[in-house]
Write an enzyme that holds these catalytic residues in place. Structure first.
Site, mmCIF file in Angstrom:
data_model
loop_
_atom_site.group_PDB
_atom_site.id
_atom_site.type_symbol
_atom_site.label_atom_id
_atom_site.label_comp_id
_atom_site.label_asym_id
_atom_site.label_seq_id
_atom_site.Cartn_x
_atom_site.Cartn_y
_atom_site.Cartn_z
ATOM 1 N N GLU A 172 0.130 10.756 2.243
ATOM 2 C CA GLU A 172 0.415 10.899 3.699
ATOM 3 C C GLU A 172 1.031 12.343 4.171
ATOM 4 O O GLU A 172 1.870 12.549 3.472
ATOM 5 C CB GLU A 172 1.389 9.749 4.173
ATOM 6 C CG GLU A 172 0.791 8.283 4.484
ATOM 7 C CD GLU A 172 1.620 7.284 5.118
ATOM 8 O OE1 GLU A 172 2.404 7.863 5.943
ATOM 9 O OE2 GLU A 172 1.842 6.192 4.620
ATOM 10 N N GLU B 47 5.590 2.851 0.934
ATOM 11 C CA GLU B 47 7.176 3.619 1.409
ATOM 12 C C GLU B 47 8.184 2.471 1.039
ATOM 13 O O GLU B 47 8.951 2.207 1.818
ATOM 14 C CB GLU B 47 7.290 3.882 2.820
ATOM 15 C CG GLU B 47 6.302 5.001 2.906
ATOM 16 C CD GLU B 47 6.528 5.610 4.529
ATOM 17 O OE1 GLU B 47 6.014 6.852 4.612
ATOM 18 O OE2 GLU B 47 7.004 5.150 5.463
HETATM 19 C C1 BGP Z 1 4.625 6.204 7.382
HETATM 20 C C2 BGP Z 1 3.798 4.928 7.396
HETATM 21 C C3 BGP Z 1 2.497 4.805 8.127
HETATM 22 C C4 BGP Z 1 2.533 5.974 9.509
HETATM 23 C C5 BGP Z 1 3.371 7.231 9.281
HETATM 24 C C6 BGP Z 1 3.493 8.093 10.406
HETATM 25 O O1 BGP Z 1 6.073 5.911 7.462
HETATM 26 O O2 BGP Z 1 3.512 4.710 5.955
HETATM 27 O O3 BGP Z 1 2.415 3.879 8.249
HETATM 28 O O4 BGP Z 1 2.141 5.395 10.646
HETATM 29 O O5 BGP Z 1 4.637 7.190 8.693
HETATM 30 O O6 BGP Z 1 4.522 7.283 11.344
HETATM 31 P P1 BGP Z 1 4.341 7.062 12.660
HETATM 32 O O7 BGP Z 1 2.865 6.162 12.783
HETATM 33 O O8 BGP Z 1 5.593 6.302 13.104
HETATM 34 O O9 BGP Z 1 4.092 8.538 13.471
#
Ligand code: BGP
Length: 471
Positions: free
Chosen positions: A365, A173
């Protein structure tokens, strides 16, 4: 299977990040990373040293249980597993000249295990894990020297693993840098915030480092495919007014510039305008310009939600978001953490990126963070996570639509395929997995793993190459 838009060889799997899953934060010579002093996630205060309330120090102890976890992934039929390498396991402080052999050996064991199960690795080189020393002594990515340290780290990985790992991502990201400077770029945040001049310079350094990694991979590991990774969030105009449409275009530009540079090899005009209007002059060398021309093989991205935007300050009702926010969209429902659920947005993003960049896309993701309850069904402990199944089903149906639209999609790795610590809130109760991990926000629990209902559901999706999805 004929009744599916997903092509043969579509890569199905799941994704995690080292700092959220491994634990063992100081094992076998690992140095500290920025995450080890972020006990409350992005918006919480940082600690001076690692503190016991930081769930990431133990994570879900994947460092010691990786074989069991990978076996469970294999049971679901994963064809690909995305994980990240913790930079501070390989270069504990970040500025050493020689890598830490024990750190490399750990990832060798992971690769052995994946190979045993026929699972393709997809490796993120830097996932919010800048070595703490580089943050404290160098100011993180604001400092040009980071390019050289990252280059050495990337070269070490390509030399060691380049023949075994086909898919690489340079920065997780990368467009989150301006929004989360410490987590994303190891940039200490002074009172009053980081000056924009420094933030944009840091962005430039990361873009150059990413391009250099791509260049090095071509030399050292010619079989490897290198991709960039961006946080995607479609932005809708709150009203049909032209002013709102312009507000959307400008907000979009702030995110698209990263993919534009990675796929076209130079800064676009709209970005130069932004810099001009902000009075920012970037230090860009001729060598930098040359490096940037080394563009990526594919574009990968995260997708959780969409947001709206308006030019009218009176209508701005702030919406919660994944790292970057916007205006709340009254037509959508939100998750318990306020992220607005929008499967159709995924089809839109796939089309937008494909039309714009003409590079194969990888969804690395996607998923629903939710509170789960462990129950007993037929004598087995499980979670009846129909809400997660519905979320994933509806998003995957839209991926199928985009494929029908002609978009080239390499694969899909759902986020947090096993429960891990959340990036934004540092909680364990914000769960994404197909596999439940017995550990709570207070750090207690056996760390035992249990298959959720979605585990069998995803196995069916993979086995049928998407034909089992409910349209
Ligand atoms: C993204 C990241 C991850 C991840 C995901 C979910 O921004 O790349 O590392 O964790 O989001 O977010 P969160 O864990 O804050 O729910």
């Amino acid at each position: 299977m004929t009744n599916t838009p997903f092509p043969d060889g579509f890569l199905w799997g799941g994704a995690t990040a080292a700092n959220q899953i491994e634990g063992a934060y100081d094992a076998d010579g690992k140095g500290l990373s920025v995450q080890d002093v972020m006990p409350r996630g992005i918006s919480g205060p940082r600690s001076e040293t690692p503190t016991a309330d930081n769930l990431k120090l133990v994570g879900i102890d994947h460092y010691h249980r990786y074989a069991e976890d990978i076996a469970l992934f294999a049971e679901m039929g994963f064809g690909v597993y995305r994980f990240s390498i913790a930079w501070s396991r390989i270069f504990p402080k970040g500025d050493e000249t020689e890598p830490n052999e024990a750190g490399l050996a750990f990832y060798e064991r992971i690769l052995d295990e994946l190979e045993k199960h026929g699972i393709e690795p997809l490796v993120t080189i830097s996932h919010y894990e800048t070595p703490l020393h580089l943050a404290e002594q160098y100011g993180g990515w604001t400092n040009r020297e980071l390019i050289g340290f990252y280059e050495r780290y990337a070269r070490t990985l390509f030399e060691r693993f380049g023949s075994r790992v086909k898919y690489w991502l340079t920065f997780n990201e990368i467009n989150s840098l301006l929004h989360a400077p410490f987590m994303s770029g190891g940039i200490p945040i002074p009172e009053g915030g980081v000056p924009e001049q420094q933030l944009y310079q840091a962005m430039h350094h990361e873009l150059v480092a990413s391009a250099r990694a791509t260049r090095i991979a071509r030399e050292v590991a010619p079989e490897a495919k290198v991709g960039c990774m961006v946080l995607s969030m479609p932005i809708y105009p709150l009203t049909p007014s032209p002013d709102d449409a312009v507000a959307v275009m400008e907000a979009d530009h702030g995110n698209l510039v990263y993919g534009d540079v990675h796929t076209r090899g130079a800064y676009p005009g709209y970005f130069l305008r932004t810099l001009r209007e902000k009075g920012i002059e970037l230090d860009i060398t001729d060598q930098d310009r040359d490096d940037l021309t080394h563009t990526v093989d594919f574009v990968s991205f995260s997708y959780y939600m969409s947001i709206a935007e308006t030019a009218d300050p009176a209508k701005k009702v702030a919406g919660e978001g994944n790292i970057m926010g916007g205006v709340s969209n009254p037509t959508l429902e939100a998750s318990e953490w306020g992220w607005q659920i929008d499967p159709v947005g995924l089809r839109l993003v796939l089309n937008q990126f494909w039309d714009r960049w003409q590079k194969p896309l990888f969804i690395v993701e996607n998923g629903l963070g939710a509170r789960d309850q462990l129950v007993e069904v037929d004598g087995e402990k499980t979670v009846v996570d129909d809400y997660r199944i519905a979320y994933l089903n509806d998003h995957l149906v839209q991926v199928g639509e985009a494929i029908e639209d002609g978009v080239e999609v390499l694969g899909y790795t759902s986020w947090g395929c096993i429960d891990i610590v959340s990036a934004s809130t540092a909680q364990l109760s914000k769960r994404y997995g197909f596999i439940y991990v017995d550990r709570g926000d207070d750090g207690t629990g056996s760390l035992d793993r249990y298959r959720k209902k979605s585990f069998g559901w995803y196995a069916d999706v993979i086995r049928s190459n998407g034909a089992s999805l409910t349209r």
